[in-house]
Scaffold this motif. Structure first.
Motif, PDB file in Angstrom:
ATOM      1  N   THR A  78      74.268 -42.768 -19.683  1.00  0.00           N
ATOM      2  CA  THR A  78      73.536 -42.933 -18.431  1.00  0.00           C
ATOM      3  C   THR A  78      72.574 -41.764 -18.242  1.00  0.00           C
ATOM      4  O   THR A  78      72.692 -40.724 -18.899  1.00  0.00           O
ATOM      5  N   GLU A  83      72.312 -39.605 -15.927  1.00  0.00           N
ATOM      6  CA  GLU A  83      72.956 -38.367 -15.474  1.00  0.00           C
ATOM      7  C   GLU A  83      73.653 -37.625 -16.607  1.00  0.00           C
ATOM      8  O   GLU A  83      73.883 -36.408 -16.524  1.00  0.00           O
ATOM      9  N   GLU A  84      73.991 -38.338 -17.687  1.00  0.00           N
ATOM     10  CA  GLU A  84      74.724 -37.725 -18.793  1.00  0.00           C
ATOM     11  C   GLU A  84      73.820 -37.256 -19.926  1.00  0.00           C
ATOM     12  O   GLU A  84      74.306 -36.738 -20.932  1.00  0.00           O
ATOM     13  N   ARG A  85      72.522 -37.444 -19.775  1.00  0.00           N
ATOM     14  CA  ARG A  85      71.591 -37.072 -20.851  1.00  0.00           C
ATOM     15  C   ARG A  85      71.196 -35.599 -20.761  1.00  0.00           C
ATOM     16  O   ARG A  85      70.021 -35.230 -20.647  1.00  0.00           O
ATOM     17  N   HIS A  86      72.195 -34.758 -20.805  1.00  0.00           N
ATOM     18  CA  HIS A  86      71.980 -33.306 -20.734  1.00  0.00           C
ATOM     19  C   HIS A  86      73.173 -32.655 -21.406  1.00  0.00           C
ATOM     20  O   HIS A  86      74.304 -32.755 -20.922  1.00  0.00           O
ATOM     21  N   ASP A  98      68.202 -32.848 -24.286  1.00  0.00           N
ATOM     22  CA  ASP A  98      67.916 -33.747 -23.177  1.00  0.00           C
ATOM     23  C   ASP A  98      66.695 -34.574 -23.561  1.00  0.00           C
ATOM     24  O   ASP A  98      66.122 -34.378 -24.648  1.00  0.00           O
ATOM     25  N   GLU A 129      68.005 -24.497 -16.381  1.00  0.00           N
ATOM     26  CA  GLU A 129      68.783 -25.189 -15.355  1.00  0.00           C
ATOM     27  C   GLU A 129      68.879 -24.348 -14.090  1.00  0.00           C
ATOM     28  O   GLU A 129      68.703 -24.854 -12.973  1.00  0.00           O
ATOM     29  N   HIS A 164      66.907 -25.467 -10.786  1.00  0.00           N
ATOM     30  CA  HIS A 164      67.799 -25.806  -9.673  1.00  0.00           C
ATOM     31  C   HIS A 164      67.422 -25.005  -8.430  1.00  0.00           C
ATOM     32  O   HIS A 164      67.405 -25.542  -7.307  1.00  0.00           O
ATOM     33  N   PRO A 202      65.367 -38.157 -16.024  1.00  0.00           N
ATOM     34  CA  PRO A 202      66.267 -37.056 -15.659  1.00  0.00           C
ATOM     35  C   PRO A 202      65.593 -35.679 -15.639  1.00  0.00           C
ATOM     36  O   PRO A 202      66.083 -34.766 -14.980  1.00  0.00           O
TER      37      PRO A 202
END
Length: 636
Positions: free
Chosen positions: A57, A59-62, A85, A201, A205, A500
């Motif tokens: 998914t 959200e998991e591509r990191h 990613d 990140e 962020h 993402p």
């Protein structure tokens, strides 16, 4: 599969080390085959990681793989870590994929060169450095690769350093890129002082959650842009790239079309949340510089006669389009054009190398003509690259360039107009190049003696190692646009893939006049491309109009020569004055202080006689002096 990401840069690094150790024994073509296999193996690993990410998914591509703790110093903690990613894997795919094609091509192109193994040693080192740049999890790892590709570009541009022009071009590239490196270093300092980390990140962020003040974000963004201007050849730091054509043609294709020059675009996309958090005018600055660079370089390309110089200025111009996209908030469009540009520009550079190879190292287009008859594969594939860069549908360049112009129209119509004029000039000068090289009358018979040729000087088609990459890249230049078609949401695969990474920063132009009338703008883009092609055919093929190639355009608006004059004249005198000031004043103060200390210590050393009675007399004299001081002080 994601945990194997360390293999991606490790394989080219292993190839580099093996050629360092055994290059002479491997010789030709062994060293080239080894380097090609290592790069191709890296591509296979990247492809596996891509499909692994694709199955997850958004959200998991990191995924981060930490190799070891690199700099644990106080509050500064930097890991040598790699990030998988969508953005990093997209970059790694075309770096290793196109890089493999260029390695294979170079086996044929560099045939007979006495430094054959060394060339492939540098190529593998470059691929390793570029992969570290795009896979780095933090700014410092990226900077490691950033400096690596800078050093490798110097080695490869000046590979034939016995030619003065090649040696000078290498030094110019090295020095110019140092200015950009300064900008990136300042950006890192600002980021660490504001956020306390160099991790992408952590920085992004903070930018997304308001932890980064707008003024700080703007400072970081503009310093990153200075770095990008150096690596990606934007005004005013573009001038190293045209001279870099002095390197072997595979170098031009690998470094100056598909990889290194896109580093700046990648870096700004990676830091998109920081750009989004900065003042709006920062994006306007980036878009304006990109648009002006695109137009500036396109006007110069119109009057160039060297087959590689036309493509060099074309590269500068197309990179300007990418920065226009970045400044307009169109990060997906920027990456889209970066990928399609890698396809068709690598094809065009390799095609030009095939022409140079077949023409016995002739690069002047005025001495070519009608080459499609004697070099059919090269001619056919080059024409596909021409149609792609000219913006003719359905070739790849049309779709990516149109998306950039769509966002530019929504953001700033003046910059859109500059982009449209640039697109018109692109179609014009690329058609001019195709006509001069592959059509018209054969002019190479008249200049055989100039090339030192004896007997038959008929150009010839290149070997299979050179034409195979041309065919593959031609295919990608045709179908590459399919990754991001504007018809429906379902046809925008690249946008979904990169979501993402850029979803917080990508500008939403839904509801704007540009978006509601995108098919009208698309039709206008087609008309612009056809007009440029038709005008060039009328001038260079039909002879209906006079050829206009002003000398000032051939001399690149005299920008390069002006900079050289300033550096070699007032600049040299200024640097000489600074050196004299350093030698006379600064060194004089330091040396003078040392001489004075030595003189005084020489006088004082005479008091050190080694006789006890002398020391006792000095102590007694001191005691009397102290008593006298107190007595006098008491009386007063």
């Amino acid at each position: 599969m994601l945990d194997l990401i360390w293999l991606v840069p490790a394989l080219p690094l292993a190839g580099f080390l093996l050629i360092v150790l055994f290059g002479r024994k491997l010789g030709e073509p062994g060293a080239g085959i080894l380097a090609t296999v290592m790069t191709a193996s890296s591509f296979v690993v990247v492809a596996g990681i891509y499909f692994d990410l694709l199955s997850r998914t958004a959200e998991e591509r990191h995924h981060v793989v930490t190799l070891f703790s690199w700099l644990p110093v106080g509050s500064l903690h930097v890991d040598l870590a790699l990030l998988a990613d969508p953005l990093s894997i997209t970059m790694a795919l075309f770096i290793t994929g196109i890089g493999s094609m260029i390695h294979l091509y170079a086996i044929g192109y560099m045939h007979g060169d006495p430094k054959f193994p060394k060339f492939f040693m540098y190529l593998n080192l470059f691929v390793f450095s570029m992969l570290m740049l795009v896979l780095g999890e933090n700014l410092l790892v990226t900077f490691l690769g950033w400096e690596g590709v800078g050093a490798c570009s110097y080695f490869l541009i000046s590979f034939w350093h016995t030619r003065d022009s090649a040696a000078t071009a290498g030094k110019k590239a090295f020095v110019t890129n140092r200015v950009g490196d300064w900008g990136m270093m300042v950006a890192m300092f600002l980021a660490f002082s504001a956020v306390g980390t160099l991790s992408y990140e952590g920085i992004n962020h903070a930018a997304e959650n308001g932890g980064l003040a707008a003024v700080t974000a703007t400072g970081i963004a503009l310093m990153l842009f200075v770095g990008a201007c150096g690596k990606s050849a934007q005004l005013p730091l573009y001038l190293w790239l045209p001279d870099a054509m002095e390197g072997p043609t595979p170098v031009s294709a690998l470094i100056h079309a598909a990889t290194m020059v896109t580093s700046g675009v990648f870096l700004l996309t990676r830091m998109a949340p920081v750009l989004h958090a900065s003042y709006p005018w920062a994006g306007d600055v980036i878009a304006t510089v990109g648009a002006l660079t695109a137009l500036f370089a396109a006007t110069i390309a119109v009057a160039q006669t060297d087959i590689k110089k036309v493509l060099a200025y074309s590269t500068v111009s197309q990179l300007g389009f990418m920065f226009l996209a970045i400044g307009s908030g169109a990060y997906v469009a920027a990456i889209f054009h970066m990928v399609t540009h890698a396809f068709f520009k690598a094809l065009l550079f390799l095609g030009s190398g095939s022409v140079i190879h077949g023409m016995h190292h002739e690069q002047d287009m005025r001495r070519m003509g009608a080459l499609r008859k004697v070099m059919p594969i090269t001619g056919f594939t080059f024409i596909i690259g021409w149609l792609a860069i000219a913006g003719v549908p359905p070739f790849a360049g049309f779709w990516s360039k149109d998306e950039i112009l769509l966002y530019a129209f929504a953001n700033n119509r003046l910059l859109w107009f500059i982009g449209v004029v640039t697109a018109l000039l692109t179609a014009y000068y690329m058609t001019r190049q195709v006509i001069m090289v592959f059509f018209g009358e054969a002019r190479w018979h008249d200049h055989a003696e100039d090339n030192g040729a004896h007997g038959d000087h008929t150009p010839h088609e290149s070997p299979w190692t050179m034409v195979t990459p041309l065919v593959v890249l031609a295919g990608l230049s045709i179908v590459g646009g399919a990754m991001q078609l504007p018809f429906t949401k379902g046809t925008k695969f690249l946008e979904h893939w990169l979501e993402p990474v850029v979803h917080h920063s990508e500008r939403n132009i839904s509801g704007t006049w540009a978006y509601e009338n995108k098919w009208l703008l698309l039709a206008l883009a087609i008309a612009i491309a056809i007009s440029g092609i038709a005008a060039s055919i009328a001038v260079y093929a039909k002879g209906k109009f006079k050829v206009i190639e002003p000398a000032i355009l051939a001399d690149a608006w005299r920008y390069d020569s002006t900079v050289s004059s300033l550096i070699g004249g007032p600049g040299y005198k200024s640097f000489d004055a600074v050196a004299s000031f350093d030698a006379v004043v600064v060194d004089g103060v330091v040396n003078g202080a040392g001489i004075e200390v030595r003189r005084i210590s020489g006088v004082l050393s005479k008091l050190q006689t080694g006789l006890i009675r002398s020391y006792a007399a000095i102590v007694a004299f001191g005691a009397v002096a102290v008593l006298a001081w107190f007595l006098v002080r008491g009386v007063l």
